[in-house]
Design a protein around this motif. Structure first.
Motif, PDB file in Angstrom:
ATOM      1  N   ARG A  82     -61.210  26.075  -5.395  1.00 39.20           N
ATOM      2  CA  ARG A  82     -59.848  26.258  -5.855  1.00 39.20           C
ATOM      3  C   ARG A  82     -59.034  26.957  -4.745  1.00 39.20           C
ATOM      4  NH1 ARG A  82     -57.392  26.409 -10.794  1.00 39.20           N
ATOM      5  NH2 ARG A  82     -59.424  26.209 -11.842  1.00 39.20           N
ATOM      6  N   GLY A  83     -57.846  26.452  -4.512  1.00 42.11           N
ATOM      7  CA  GLY A  83     -56.998  27.015  -3.463  1.00 42.11           C
ATOM      8  C   GLY A  83     -57.232  26.411  -2.097  1.00 42.11           C
ATOM      9  N   THR A  84     -58.144  25.445  -2.005  1.00 35.93           N
ATOM     10  CA  THR A  84     -58.392  24.764  -0.741  1.00 35.93           C
ATOM     11  C   THR A  84     -58.259  23.259  -0.932  1.00 35.93           C
ATOM     12  OG1 THR A  84     -60.786  24.468  -1.030  1.00 35.93           O
ATOM     13  CG2 THR A  84     -60.027  26.577  -0.104  1.00 35.93           C
ATOM     14  N   LEU A 136     -60.679  21.071   6.368  1.00 34.42           N
ATOM     15  CA  LEU A 136     -60.611  21.999   5.247  1.00 34.42           C
ATOM     16  C   LEU A 136     -59.402  22.901   5.442  1.00 34.42           C
ATOM     17  CD1 LEU A 136     -61.964  23.208   2.674  1.00 34.42           C
ATOM     18  CD2 LEU A 136     -63.187  24.760   4.218  1.00 34.42           C
ATOM     19  N   ILE A 137     -58.482  22.901   4.472  1.00 31.73           N
ATOM     20  CA  ILE A 137     -57.265  23.706   4.536  1.00 31.73           C
ATOM     21  C   ILE A 137     -57.308  24.735   3.423  1.00 31.73           C
ATOM     22  CG2 ILE A 137     -54.754  23.679   4.452  1.00 31.73           C
ATOM     23  CD1 ILE A 137     -54.897  20.727   5.324  1.00 31.73           C
ATOM     24  N   ASP A 138     -57.215  25.992   3.809  1.00 30.61           N
ATOM     25  CA  ASP A 138     -57.206  27.090   2.842  1.00 30.61           C
ATOM     26  C   ASP A 138     -55.751  27.476   2.585  1.00 30.61           C
ATOM     27  OD1 ASP A 138     -57.529  29.362   1.326  1.00 30.61           O
ATOM     28  OD2 ASP A 138     -59.138  30.189   2.558  1.00 30.61           O
ATOM     29  N   SER A 139     -55.249  27.113   1.426  1.00 26.42           N
ATOM     30  CA  SER A 139     -53.845  27.349   1.102  1.00 26.42           C
ATOM     31  C   SER A 139     -53.627  28.641   0.328  1.00 26.42           C
ATOM     32  CB  SER A 139     -53.298  26.170   0.284  1.00 26.42           C
ATOM     33  OG  SER A 139     -54.054  25.984  -0.900  1.00 26.42           O
ATOM     34  N   ARG A 140     -54.657  29.447   0.165  1.00 23.07           N
ATOM     35  CA  ARG A 140     -54.508  30.716  -0.540  1.00 23.07           C
ATOM     36  C   ARG A 140     -53.740  31.708   0.330  1.00 23.07           C
ATOM     37  NH1 ARG A 140     -60.850  30.730  -2.054  1.00 23.07           N
ATOM     38  NH2 ARG A 140     -60.846  30.118   0.150  1.00 23.07           N
ATOM     39  N   GLU A 157     -57.538  32.575   9.849  1.00 27.32           N
ATOM     40  CA  GLU A 157     -57.928  31.195  10.149  1.00 27.32           C
ATOM     41  C   GLU A 157     -57.874  30.386   8.859  1.00 27.32           C
ATOM     42  OE1 GLU A 157     -61.741  32.109  11.742  1.00 27.32           O
ATOM     43  OE2 GLU A 157     -60.982  32.368  13.790  1.00 27.32           O
ATOM     44  N   THR A 158     -56.999  29.403   8.820  1.00 24.31           N
ATOM     45  CA  THR A 158     -56.748  28.696   7.562  1.00 24.31           C
ATOM     46  C   THR A 158     -57.087  27.212   7.589  1.00 24.31           C
ATOM     47  OG1 THR A 158     -54.447  28.389   8.248  1.00 24.31           O
ATOM     48  CG2 THR A 158     -54.931  30.310   6.874  1.00 24.31           C
ATOM     49  N   THR A 159     -57.269  26.628   8.763  1.00 25.08           N
ATOM     50  CA  THR A 159     -57.533  25.190   8.840  1.00 25.08           C
ATOM     51  C   THR A 159     -58.732  24.940   9.751  1.00 25.08           C
ATOM     52  OG1 THR A 159     -55.193  24.679   8.538  1.00 25.08           O
ATOM     53  CG2 THR A 159     -56.587  22.921   9.398  1.00 25.08           C
TER      54      THR A 159
END
Length: 315
Positions: A148-150, A163-167, A174-176
């Motif tokens: 959840r949130g990715t 993989l994108i972390d949109s939280r 580091e988010t992507t």
């Protein structure tokens, strides 16, 4: 004298998919788009080479003995804190790094047309779809099992993804992550981008992964644990092709295949620039020095990383 088996190991082959080809041990392909930029060779420390834009706002670092082989940053001026950072590990093909360096070279050349700052400092899009469009256009699909949130987009063969972390996160988090290969120190390629990396730069890097064109490697450069996941096609000299055809006249398909093989082989064996040779020389010097260091500083190419530098994620 090399044995027949040795000769086979050093045979040039076309590897596909490209994202599973691994590194060929040099950064030549990644540095090629910025070969005209200033090069700074460092004799001390883990970073062996830094290539910078003429104003030093963009920095491309090569860490020849580390798990994180590449570190690329951009800032508003030469002494400012980086606005964003991208790192590529030791398994990532340099051809994928070239997707980013090509886009950076283009953005820098067009900086005056973008308010003088350069598009490489643009704010990222709030739509994650802008990051992954080259992949979805190539048939990559969303993984419904992501946390959840990715958001995770995966290749048809299941061996690569983004993989994108949109939280909620900090600017430097580091988010992507672009990844390829099974989890493991010698098999998982990773390219990791921080929060403020412009969307088009991530998309440019992803576009190379989506490209179906193979890359050239020597057989021994393919990790044994990856052998069953890739297709290897020998680069056959034209003379051997003629012998294979025998006495029959070549078909148009034969002619096209031979032309493609010869063109790819010429590109792979093109004379290296002076900068390329200096990179290789720096690698050689550093590798020699590494053998005299304490075991805790062993090069990443010969020993798994410490827990502090272990791969961030696994699927």
């Amino acid at each position: 004298m090399p044995t027949p088996d040795d000769t086979h190991l050093y045979e040039d082959v076309l590897v596909s998919p490209m994202y599973l080809a691994g590194s060929n041990g040099t950064g030549t392909a990644g540095f090629a788009p910025v070969a005209h930029w200033p090069h700074h060779y460092l004799d001390e420390g883990p970073c062996q080479l830094v290539v910078t834009s003429p104003d030093q706002r963009i920095r491309i670092g090569w860490f020849g003995d580390d798990y994180e082989l590449w570190k690329i940053t951009a800032a508003t001026d030469a002494v400012a804190t980086p606005r964003w950072t991208a790192t590529f590990n030791h398994v990532t093909p340099a051809e994928i790094v070239a997707g980013l360096t090509t886009a950076l070279a283009h953005d820098y050349a067009q900086a005056d047309a973008y308010n003088g700052q350069g598009r490489f400092l643009a704010n990222p899009s709030y739509r994650w779809t802008d990051y992954v469009r080259p992949l979805t256009d190539a048939g990559w699909t969303r993984d419904s099992g992501a946390e959840r949130g990715t958001v995770e987009i995966v290749a048809p063969d299941g061996q690569a993804g983004i993989l994108i972390d949109s939280r909620p996160s900090g600017w430097d988090d580091e988010t992507t992550t672009l990844w390829a290969g099974p989890p493991g120190w010698g098999t998982r390629a990773e390219a990791v981008f921080t929060e403020r990396t412009p969307s088009h730069l991530i998309a440019a890097t992803a576009a190379v992964m989506a490209n179906s064109a193979p890359v050239i490697r020597e057989r021994h450069q393919i990790n044994q644990r990856m052998a069953h996941l890739v297709t290897l096609t020998p680069l056959t000299p034209a003379s051997k092709t003629s012998e294979t055809l025998g006495s029959r006249a070549p078909t148009p398909l034969d002619v096209r295949r031979t032309a493609v093989t010869q063109a790819v082989h010429r590109a792979a064996r093109a004379p290296r620039t002076a900068a390329d040779l200096r990179v290789m020389a720096a690698q050689s010097r550093t590798t020699g020095a590494v053998h005299n260091r304490p075991s805790t500083f062993a090069p990443a190419a010969s020993a798994p990383p410490s827990s502090a530098s272990a791969p961030r994620r696994s699927r």
